[in-house]
Scaffold this active site. Structure first.
Site, PDB file in Angstrom:
ATOM      1  N   GLU A   1       0.804  -1.226   0.000  1.00  0.00           N
ATOM      2  CA  GLU A   1       0.000   0.000   0.000  1.00  0.00           C
ATOM      3  C   GLU A   1       0.830   1.267   0.000  1.00  0.00           C
ATOM      4  OE1 GLU A   1      -3.028  -0.061   3.001  1.00  0.00           O
ATOM      5  OE2 GLU A   1      -4.080  -1.720   2.073  1.00  0.00           O
TER       6      GLU A   1
ATOM      7  N   GLU B   1      -5.205  -8.593   0.743  1.00  0.00           N
ATOM      8  CA  GLU B   1      -5.957  -8.269   1.962  1.00  0.00           C
ATOM      9  C   GLU B   1      -7.416  -8.024   1.622  1.00  0.00           C
ATOM     10  OE1 GLU B   1      -4.510  -4.984   4.385  1.00  0.00           O
ATOM     11  OE2 GLU B   1      -2.458  -5.635   4.102  1.00  0.00           O
TER      12      GLU B   1
HETATM   13  C1  BG6 Z   1      -4.476  -1.996   5.307  1.00  0.00           C
HETATM   14  C2  BG6 Z   1      -3.114  -2.297   5.853  1.00  0.00           C
HETATM   15  O1  BG6 Z   1      -4.477  -0.674   4.935  1.00  0.00           O
HETATM   16  O2  BG6 Z   1      -5.566  -2.068   6.147  1.00  0.00           O
HETATM   17  C3  BG6 Z   1      -3.125  -3.078   7.142  1.00  0.00           C
HETATM   18  O3  BG6 Z   1      -2.296  -2.906   4.900  1.00  0.00           O
HETATM   19  C4  BG6 Z   1      -4.201  -2.531   8.038  1.00  0.00           C
HETATM   20  O4  BG6 Z   1      -1.853  -3.027   7.712  1.00  0.00           O
HETATM   21  C5  BG6 Z   1      -5.536  -2.771   7.369  1.00  0.00           C
HETATM   22  O5  BG6 Z   1      -4.225  -3.026   9.340  1.00  0.00           O
HETATM   23  C6  BG6 Z   1      -6.711  -2.335   8.214  1.00  0.00           C
HETATM   24  O6  BG6 Z   1      -6.569  -1.016   8.598  1.00  0.00           O
HETATM   25  P1  BG6 Z   1      -6.913  -0.551  10.062  1.00  0.00           P
HETATM   26  O7  BG6 Z   1      -6.681   0.904  10.080  1.00  0.00           O
HETATM   27  O8  BG6 Z   1      -8.340  -0.899  10.282  1.00  0.00           O
HETATM   28  O9  BG6 Z   1      -5.996  -1.314  10.953  1.00  0.00           O
END
Ligand code: BG6
Length: 477
Positions: free
Chosen positions: A168, A377
Site C-alpha cells: 500500500e 488483503e
Molecule cells: C491496510 C493495511 O491498509 O488495512 C493493514 O495494509 C491494516 O496493515 C488494514 O491493518 C486495516 O486497517 P486498520 O486501520 O483498520 O488497521
C-alpha cells in the site's frame, strides 16, 4: 449460482499480517528502532497510546499461531519482514538473529504445507534511515532498499516463491505526507508526490533484482484499491470520479504495470507545480519493474462528486473513533470530493461494505493491465465480544468474507485470473491507529489497552467457517 465457475484447484486460500502489527519483541535480538516504534510514543497519536511493543507476541508464539493455521487448513500465509530486524540501521551490518527468525518462520510454514507470501515492506521503516536522509524523501533509499531486498532474496528465495514488494504505497505515503496521521507526520503535497516517485523506483528495483535472485518466483506490489464511483449521473460527477480513479488509483497502478504516469493527472500536477522531479533513466527503470501480478488490498469503494475550486483538500482525517458518521470528506479542489454512499452499509469506522465493488475493481484491473490478481488483503475490522461461554460469535465477519468471496467467484466467472485470497487477518492484531479494539482475526487474541491481556488465543466462529470454505475449495458459498 450453478453458472459460476469454480475456484481454481490450486487457489491460495489464506490470511495476512504485518510485522509491526503482530510480532511485538520490538527491541529483542538486535532489532533496530523503526519509524513506528518512535511515532507511537508521541502522545495522542494512537488510540489510548497503544503501541506494538508486544502486539500479539507472534515473535515468540509463531509456532502456536502456525499450528492454528494448519488446523484451519490454510494454504498460504502472508507476513511481512521488519526491515529493522534484518538491518537495525537500515543498511550496513546484517543482524543474523533477525534473519534467523524469518528463516525459522518460513520453515515452520513449509513443514505445515503452508505457502509463505513474504511482504518486503509493510510500513515499518528503520528510523535510522528517516534520521539519516528523510527515509522515502530521498533517492538514497532506493539503494538501501535494493540491498535489503537482495539480502532477503538470497536468504529465503530458495523456499519463498511469492513475494510482495511494497504494501500500500498509496496509503503509507498519503497518511505519512498528506494527513500526517502516520509517520513521519507531515503535510506536504509536493513532497508526497516526490516520496511516491522514490517508492516507485524502489519497487521497480526490487522487481528487477528479483529476476536475478529468484528467477522461478512471483512478485508484485500490494495496492490499496478503492474503485471510484460517481455520486450521480451528472456529467460533472462522472468526471470527478474519472479524475479520482486516475489520480488516486492509476497514478500508482499504471506506474507498476507500465512504468508511466497517467496523462491528465501528470498535466494537472505540472500545472500546480506538484509533479515529482524525474531523473534521466527513471522511466526506463520503472518499465523494467513489471510485476507478475497485481496485489490488491480491497476494503471498500469510494464515491465522488464535483469539488469546487475552494473545496475540501486531502488533509481530512479518517474515522479513528469507532463511531459511525465521524468520517470527514476529502478531495482535491477542482477535481473531486468524496461523499458518503448512502446505498451501502458501513462499519463502525465508516468503511463501506461493498462486495460488488470488489468484482468491479477486479474487472477494471484485468481489463486495464491484464495481470493476474492476488487479493493480498480483504476483511472486516469490528468490535468482537467474548461471550460468557467463551465463544466469539462473529457472524458479521463471516457474512462480510462470504459475500466478498462470492464476488471473487463472480469475477473468476467473468474471466479474471485469480491467484489467491488473503483475509486480513489470521489472529487479531494491532490496528495501527485504533489499538486492539478494532479486530480482524479468525483467532481472537486476549490483548487490550487496559485490563486483562494474557494474549491467549481463542478460535472465533469464523475460524470454523473458513476452515470449511477451504476444505470445499469455496464450493458452498
Ligand atoms: C491496510 C493495511 O491498509 O488495512 C493493514 O495494509 C491494516 O496493515 C488494514 O491493518 C486495516 O486497517 P486498520 O486501520 O483498520 O488497521
Amino acid at each position: 449460482h450453478e453458472n459460476l465457475k469454480a475456484f481454481p484447484e490450486n487457489f491460495l486460500w489464506g490470511a495476512a499480517s504485518a510485522a509491526y502489527q503482530v510480532e511485538g519483541a520490538w527491541d529483542v535480538d538486535g532489532k533496530g528502532v523503526s519509524n513506528w516504534d518512535k511515532f507511537v510514543r508521541i502522545p495522542g497519536k494512537t488510540f489510548k497510546g497503544t503501541n506494538g511493543d508486544v502486539a500479539v507476541d507472534h515473535y515468540h508464539r509463531y509456532k502456536e499461531d502456525i499450528a492454528l493455521m494448519a488446523e484451519m487448513g490454510m494454504k498460504t500465509y502472508r507476513f511481512s519482514v521488519a526491515w529493522a530486524r534484518i538491518f537495525p540501521n537500515g543498511s550496513g551490518e546484517v543482524n543474523e538473529k533477525g534473519l534467523a527468525f524469518y528463516n525459522d518462520l518460513i520453515d515452520e510454514l513449509l513443514e505445515h504445507n503452508i505457502e509463505p507470501i513474504l511482504t518486503i515492506y509493510h510500513w515499518d521503516l528503520p528510523q535510522a534511515l528517516q534520521d539519516k536522509y528523510g527515509g522515502w524523501e530521498s533517492r538514497e533509499i532506493v539503494e538501501d532498499f535494493r540491498n535489503y531486498c537482495i539480502t532477503l532474496y538470497k536468504a529465503y528465495g530458495d523456499r519463498v516463491k511469492y513475494w510482495v514488494s511494497l504494501n500500500e504505497q498509496n496509503i503509507f505515503t498519503r497518511l505519512g505526507y498528506q494527513t500526517a496521521m502516520h509517520p513521519p507526520g507531515v503535510k506536504d503535497d509536493k513532497l508526497f508526490y516526490q516520496v511516491n516517485h522514490h517508492a516507485s523506483l524502489a519497487n521497480a528495483v526490487a522487481i528487477k533484482e528479483f529476476r536475478t535472485y529468484v528467477p522461478d518466483g512471483k512478485i508484485g506490489p500490494s495496492f490499496a484499491y478503492s474503485p471510484a464511483y460517481a455520486a450521480t449521473s451528472k456529467p460533472e460527477d462522472i468526471l470527478a470520479a474519472e479524475n479520482a480513479e486516475e489520480l488516486s488509483n492509476h497514478w500508482w497502478m499504471d506506474v507498476y504495470a507500465w512504468g508511466e504516469y497517467p496523462k491528465a493527472s501528470w498535466e494537472y500536477l505540472e500545472r500546480k507545480g506538484l509533479a515529482p522531479q524525474v531523473e534521466k533513466g527513471d522511466f526506463a527503470l520503472l518499465k523494467e519493474g513489471k510485476p507478475d501480478f497485481m496485489g490488491v488490498n480491497y476494503y471498500q469503494t469510494t464515491t465522488f462528486e464535483k469539488n469546487p475550486l475552494d473545496g475540501v483538500t486531502m488533509e481530512g482525517t479518517f474515522n479513528t473513533t469507532g463511531k459511525k458518521g465521524t468520517m470527514e470528506d476529502t478531495g482535491i479542489p477542482g477535481l473531486f470530493k468524496t461523499i458518503t454512499n448512502e446505498n451501502l452499509e458501513r462499519t463502525n469506522w465508516d468503511w463501506n461494505i461493498d462486495p460488488q465493488g470488489l468484482r468491479i475493481g477486479l474487472r477494471r484491473i484485468t481489463n486495464r493491465y491484464g495481470l493476474p490478481i492476488l487479493i493480498s488483503e480483504n476483511g472486516l475490522g469490528e468490535y468482537d465480544k467474548v461471550e460468557e461461554d467463551g465463544t466469539i460469535q462473529d457472524g458479521y465477519r463471516i457474512e462480510y468474507i462470504r459475500t466478498h468471496l462470492k464476488a471473487v467467484q463472480e469475477a473468476i466467472t467473468d474471466g479474471v485470473e485469480m491467484i489467491g485470497y488473503c483475509v486480513w487477518s489470521f489472529t487479531d492484531l494491532l490496528s495501527w491507529l485504533n489499538g486492539f479494539q478494532k479486530r480482524y482475526g479468525f483467532v481472537y487474541v486476549n490483548q487490550h489497552e487496559e485490563g486483562e491481556h494474557d494474549l491467549r488465543r481463542i478460535k472465533k466462529k469464523s475460524f470454523y467457517w473458513y476452515k470449511e470454505v477451504i476444505e470445499s475449495n469455496g464450493e458452498n458459498l
